[in-house]
Design a protein around this motif. Structure first.
Motif, PDB file in Angstrom:
ATOM      1  N   GLU A   1      50.653 -28.319  19.330  1.00 60.70           N
ATOM      2  CA  GLU A   1      49.800 -27.349  19.982  1.00 60.70           C
ATOM      3  C   GLU A   1      48.718 -27.171  18.483  1.00 60.70           C
ATOM      4  O   GLU A   1      47.489 -27.281  18.412  1.00 60.70           O
ATOM      5  CB  GLU A   1      50.236 -26.205  20.422  1.00 60.70           C
ATOM      6  CG  GLU A   1      50.860 -26.036  21.442  1.00 60.70           C
ATOM      7  CD  GLU A   1      51.372 -24.702  22.056  1.00 60.70           C
ATOM      8  OE1 GLU A   1      50.605 -23.620  21.564  1.00 60.70           O
ATOM      9  OE2 GLU A   1      52.209 -24.512  22.809  1.00 60.70           O
TER      10      GLU A   1
ATOM     11  N   PRO B   1      56.340 -32.958  23.512  1.00 67.29           N
ATOM     12  CA  PRO B   1      56.538 -31.735  22.843  1.00 67.29           C
ATOM     13  C   PRO B   1      57.445 -31.769  21.591  1.00 67.29           C
ATOM     14  O   PRO B   1      58.485 -32.595  21.831  1.00 67.29           O
ATOM     15  CB  PRO B   1      57.148 -30.857  23.966  1.00 67.29           C
ATOM     16  CG  PRO B   1      57.972 -31.770  24.856  1.00 67.29           C
ATOM     17  CD  PRO B   1      57.200 -32.979  24.726  1.00 67.29           C
ATOM     18  N   ARG B   2      57.112 -31.157  20.594  1.00 70.40           N
ATOM     19  CA  ARG B   2      58.015 -30.710  19.377  1.00 70.40           C
ATOM     20  C   ARG B   2      57.944 -29.373  19.072  1.00 70.40           C
ATOM     21  O   ARG B   2      57.380 -28.627  18.123  1.00 70.40           O
ATOM     22  CB  ARG B   2      57.223 -31.512  18.254  1.00 70.40           C
ATOM     23  CG  ARG B   2      56.962 -33.076  18.532  1.00 70.40           C
ATOM     24  CD  ARG B   2      58.248 -33.861  18.594  1.00 70.40           C
ATOM     25  NE  ARG B   2      59.295 -33.685  17.698  1.00 70.40           N
ATOM     26  CZ  ARG B   2      59.285 -34.354  16.399  1.00 70.40           C
ATOM     27  NH1 ARG B   2      58.215 -35.198  16.062  1.00 70.40           N
ATOM     28  NH2 ARG B   2      60.021 -34.049  15.389  1.00 70.40           N
ATOM     29  N   TYR B   3      59.005 -28.653  19.844  1.00 71.08           N
ATOM     30  CA  TYR B   3      59.105 -27.372  19.732  1.00 71.08           C
ATOM     31  C   TYR B   3      60.144 -27.120  18.591  1.00 71.08           C
ATOM     32  O   TYR B   3      60.982 -27.747  18.040  1.00 71.08           O
ATOM     33  CB  TYR B   3      59.979 -26.652  20.995  1.00 71.08           C
ATOM     34  CG  TYR B   3      58.893 -26.341  22.024  1.00 71.08           C
ATOM     35  CD1 TYR B   3      58.425 -27.362  22.965  1.00 71.08           C
ATOM     36  CD2 TYR B   3      58.160 -25.142  22.234  1.00 71.08           C
ATOM     37  CE1 TYR B   3      57.758 -27.099  24.013  1.00 71.08           C
ATOM     38  CE2 TYR B   3      57.414 -24.919  22.988  1.00 71.08           C
ATOM     39  CZ  TYR B   3      56.896 -25.997  24.131  1.00 71.08           C
ATOM     40  OH  TYR B   3      55.979 -25.466  25.198  1.00 71.08           O
ATOM     41  N   VAL B   4      59.509 -26.070  17.773  1.00 72.36           N
ATOM     42  CA  VAL B   4      60.309 -25.761  16.675  1.00 72.36           C
ATOM     43  C   VAL B   4      60.547 -24.078  16.519  1.00 72.36           C
ATOM     44  O   VAL B   4      59.798 -23.329  17.469  1.00 72.36           O
ATOM     45  CB  VAL B   4      59.652 -26.000  15.306  1.00 72.36           C
ATOM     46  CG1 VAL B   4      59.282 -27.573  15.288  1.00 72.36           C
ATOM     47  CG2 VAL B   4      58.251 -25.194  15.284  1.00 72.36           C
ATOM     48  N   SER B   5      61.550 -23.765  15.889  1.00 73.24           N
ATOM     49  CA  SER B   5      61.776 -22.135  16.043  1.00 73.24           C
ATOM     50  C   SER B   5      61.771 -21.472  14.870  1.00 73.24           C
ATOM     51  O   SER B   5      62.138 -20.438  14.485  1.00 73.24           O
ATOM     52  CB  SER B   5      63.509 -22.051  16.770  1.00 73.24           C
ATOM     53  OG  SER B   5      64.310 -22.857  15.587  1.00 73.24           O
TER      54      SER B   5
ATOM     55  N   MET C   1      62.665 -14.897  22.614  1.00 69.39           N
ATOM     56  CA  MET C   1      62.729 -16.198  21.640  1.00 69.39           C
ATOM     57  C   MET C   1      61.485 -16.738  21.353  1.00 69.39           C
ATOM     58  O   MET C   1      60.807 -17.126  22.076  1.00 69.39           O
ATOM     59  CB  MET C   1      63.613 -17.231  22.526  1.00 69.39           C
ATOM     60  CG  MET C   1      65.118 -16.596  23.130  1.00 69.39           C
ATOM     61  SD  MET C   1      65.848 -17.881  24.137  1.00 69.39           S
ATOM     62  CE  MET C   1      64.859 -17.564  25.381  1.00 69.39           C
ATOM     63  N   ARG C   2      61.415 -16.793  19.829  1.00 68.41           N
ATOM     64  CA  ARG C   2      60.084 -17.335  19.694  1.00 68.41           C
ATOM     65  C   ARG C   2      60.273 -18.901  19.146  1.00 68.41           C
ATOM     66  O   ARG C   2      60.967 -19.333  18.306  1.00 68.41           O
ATOM     67  CB  ARG C   2      59.703 -16.611  18.138  1.00 68.41           C
ATOM     68  CG  ARG C   2      59.271 -15.054  18.510  1.00 68.41           C
ATOM     69  CD  ARG C   2      58.538 -14.429  17.063  1.00 68.41           C
ATOM     70  NE  ARG C   2      57.702 -15.345  16.676  1.00 68.41           N
ATOM     71  CZ  ARG C   2      56.475 -15.780  17.161  1.00 68.41           C
ATOM     72  NH1 ARG C   2      56.126 -15.089  18.225  1.00 68.41           N
ATOM     73  NH2 ARG C   2      55.681 -16.421  16.679  1.00 68.41           N
ATOM     74  N   VAL C   3      59.554 -19.619  19.930  1.00 68.02           N
ATOM     75  CA  VAL C   3      59.485 -21.039  19.632  1.00 68.02           C
ATOM     76  C   VAL C   3      58.046 -21.332  19.817  1.00 68.02           C
ATOM     77  O   VAL C   3      57.202 -20.585  20.312  1.00 68.02           O
ATOM     78  CB  VAL C   3      60.286 -21.889  20.725  1.00 68.02           C
ATOM     79  CG1 VAL C   3      61.719 -21.480  20.605  1.00 68.02           C
ATOM     80  CG2 VAL C   3      59.712 -21.734  22.033  1.00 68.02           C
TER      81      VAL C   3
ATOM     82  N   ASN D   1      55.306 -25.144  20.207  1.00 69.85           N
ATOM     83  CA  ASN D   1      55.137 -26.528  20.264  1.00 69.85           C
ATOM     84  C   ASN D   1      54.255 -26.920  18.936  1.00 69.85           C
ATOM     85  O   ASN D   1      53.200 -26.674  19.108  1.00 69.85           O
ATOM     86  CB  ASN D   1      54.563 -26.886  21.534  1.00 69.85           C
ATOM     87  CG  ASN D   1      54.418 -28.492  21.586  1.00 69.85           C
ATOM     88  OD1 ASN D   1      54.924 -29.167  20.704  1.00 69.85           O
ATOM     89  ND2 ASN D   1      53.933 -28.920  22.698  1.00 69.85           N
TER      90      ASN D   1
END
Lengths: 103, 103
Positions: free
Chosen positions: B8, B45-49, B1-3, B5
């Protein structure tokens, strides 16, 4: 600069473990990745810059309370994606159906 | 699964921009990476996909308040590493010295 959020590895493992038991209208890779991203956004990041750091965070998250917190975040993220998937769902999975479409 | 932050990327850019002006007894790659990791651990954190998600977070962090918050986290992390570097410092940089040893 090489850093890694140790929670990425721990959450991915937990999500893979529980994925079968989680209820969603669609269990494709996009929905799973969305659950993953939302879960990581709700847990405090634990960035480490070496293996020792990672081992320390893994050990810290091995207790029941930490694992419960992680599972709670996964279940809540699953609820969010179930209600508002990020892609159109043409044929939602019927819970009684076989799980052939799952990842 | 590619996420990923998104923070970063944003923090790395800001850290590279301000690194010259930051005061530390040692400005090696280890110390810079430690500042980077500690900074990321103090920011939500602001993880996006996907790319759209990343563009959205970048735009959200383009205002002064968000940039100030990021710089504040970097400066605080710098203070932590300056006081407690993760490796022994054999010859601390004399601020009046030329910055030849920096990264």
């Amino acid at each position: 600069m090489r850093v890694r959020n140790a929670m990425e590895i721990l959450v991915e493992e937990a999500l893979d473990n529980y994925w079968q038991q989680l209820e969603l209208p669609c269990k494709c890779e996009i929905c799973k990745t969305d659950v993953y991203a939302i879960t990581l956004n709700t847990l405090p990041p634990r960035y480490v810059s070496n293996e020792n750091g990672y081992a320390y965070v893994r050990a810290q998250n091995f207790n029941d309370q930490a694992r419960l917190k992680m599972l709670d975040a996964i279940v809540k993220a699953t609820g969010i994606v179930a209600v508002r998937p990020s892609h159109e769902i043409t044929h939602p999975i019927d819970p009684s159906e076989s799980n052939s479409k799952e990842v």
